[in-house]
Design a protein around this motif. Structure first.
Motif, PDB file in Angstrom:
ATOM      1  N   LEU A 233       0.928  -1.109   0.063  1.00  0.00           N
ATOM      2  CA  LEU A 233      -0.097  -0.069   0.011  1.00  0.00           C
ATOM      3  C   LEU A 233       0.765   1.069   0.009  1.00  0.00           C
ATOM      4  N   VAL A 234       2.123   1.322   0.692  1.00  0.00           N
ATOM      5  CA  VAL A 234       2.797   2.482   1.005  1.00  0.00           C
ATOM      6  C   VAL A 234       3.421   2.681  -0.573  1.00  0.00           C
ATOM      7  N   LEU A 235       3.819   1.731  -1.461  1.00  0.00           N
ATOM      8  CA  LEU A 235       4.555   1.568  -2.758  1.00  0.00           C
ATOM      9  C   LEU A 235       3.361   2.264  -3.407  1.00  0.00           C
ATOM     10  N   TRP A 236       2.302   1.429  -3.465  1.00  0.00           N
ATOM     11  CA  TRP A 236       1.264   1.930  -4.537  1.00  0.00           C
ATOM     12  C   TRP A 236       0.955   3.379  -4.378  1.00  0.00           C
ATOM     13  N   SER A 237       0.788   4.017  -2.872  1.00  0.00           N
ATOM     14  CA  SER A 237       0.263   5.195  -2.797  1.00  0.00           C
ATOM     15  C   SER A 237       1.521   6.303  -3.198  1.00  0.00           C
ATOM     16  N   PHE A 238       2.727   5.817  -2.936  1.00  0.00           N
ATOM     17  CA  PHE A 238       3.992   6.714  -3.635  1.00  0.00           C
ATOM     18  C   PHE A 238       3.892   6.884  -4.930  1.00  0.00           C
ATOM     19  N   LEU A 239       3.683   5.705  -5.632  1.00  0.00           N
ATOM     20  CA  LEU A 239       3.616   5.593  -7.224  1.00  0.00           C
ATOM     21  C   LEU A 239       2.403   6.684  -7.698  1.00  0.00           C
ATOM     22  N   MET A 240       1.266   6.563  -7.147  1.00  0.00           N
ATOM     23  CA  MET A 240       0.150   7.337  -7.543  1.00  0.00           C
ATOM     24  C   MET A 240       0.428   8.669  -7.204  1.00  0.00           C
TER      25      MET A 240
END
Length: 209
Positions: free
Chosen positions: A110-117
């Motif tokens: 989730l952290v990675l997804w949010s960072f990329l978004m």
């Protein structure tokens, strides 16, 4: 009031980011529905806020670092052009590069997804109009040095992230428990279009003021 407006803008942008389903609350709700648990929604929101904070901190920190050595006018013009370019790219090509992470993801995912978004949406660039008067030339910090500018940047990112965290959490829980995802079919606006227009408008204002 002149001293408060950058902080108010940072908090307002945090709330706006929190309202944007592409920034995380929709994913949090989807996880809750998939796992049949409101606890999954609650646990997802801080991870989403953390990824968002890392993204904007990297962008804002880089620009502030450059601004300590480069004329603020040049930074402002470059930022304005960057915002306009990002708005055009996001409008025509942003939908082709959606980040896909499955419902079985953990908090790190989730952290990675949010960072990329947040990075793909240019969230960090959006904060620069509020960060520049706080951290660059023309503010008291410029004569103090980089340490003070770094501290102010961290504080600014914190204010923005707390506002984003609060709104994301409230919207995610409200949609999961009471409203339901049907609202996206009947009452939701095109937030992507609004985001593109805000990017474009902010960039234009930075070029002409």
């Amino acid at each position: 009031m002149n001293e408060l407006w950058p902080w108010m803008l940072l908090a307002g942008l945090g709330a706006f980011h929190g309202l944007n389903p592409a920034m995380g609350w929709l994913f949090a709700v989807a996880l809750g529905v998939h796992r049949q648990s409101s606890a999954a929604v609650v646990k997802a929101v801080p991870a989403i806020a953390l990824g968002h904070a890392v993204s904007i901190a990297l962008v804002a920190g880089a620009v502030v670092a450059v601004g300590l050595f480069v004329d603020q006018g040049a930074v402002r013009i470059a930022t304005g052009l960057g915002l306009i370019a990002w708005a055009i790219w996001h409008h025509f090509f942003g939908h082709r590069h959606r980040v896909r992470i499955g419902m079985r993801t953990g908090l790190a995912g989730l952290v990675l997804w949010s960072f990329l978004m947040a990075t793909a949406h240019g969230a960090g660039l959006m904060l620069l109009p509020a960060l520049m008067p706080l951290c660059l030339a023309g503010s008291p910090l410029h004569s103090i040095g980089g340490d003070a500018s770094a501290a102010m940047t961290i504080a600014a990112v914190g204010v923005h992230t707390l506002a984003m965290l609060a709104v994301t959490g409230l919207v995610a829980l409200a949609v999961y428990r009471w409203v339901g995802l049907e609202i996206l079919r009947s009452a939701w606006i095109n937030v992507d279009l609004v985001w593109t227009l805000v990017l474009l408008g902010t960039g234009t204002v930075m070029l002409i003021v």
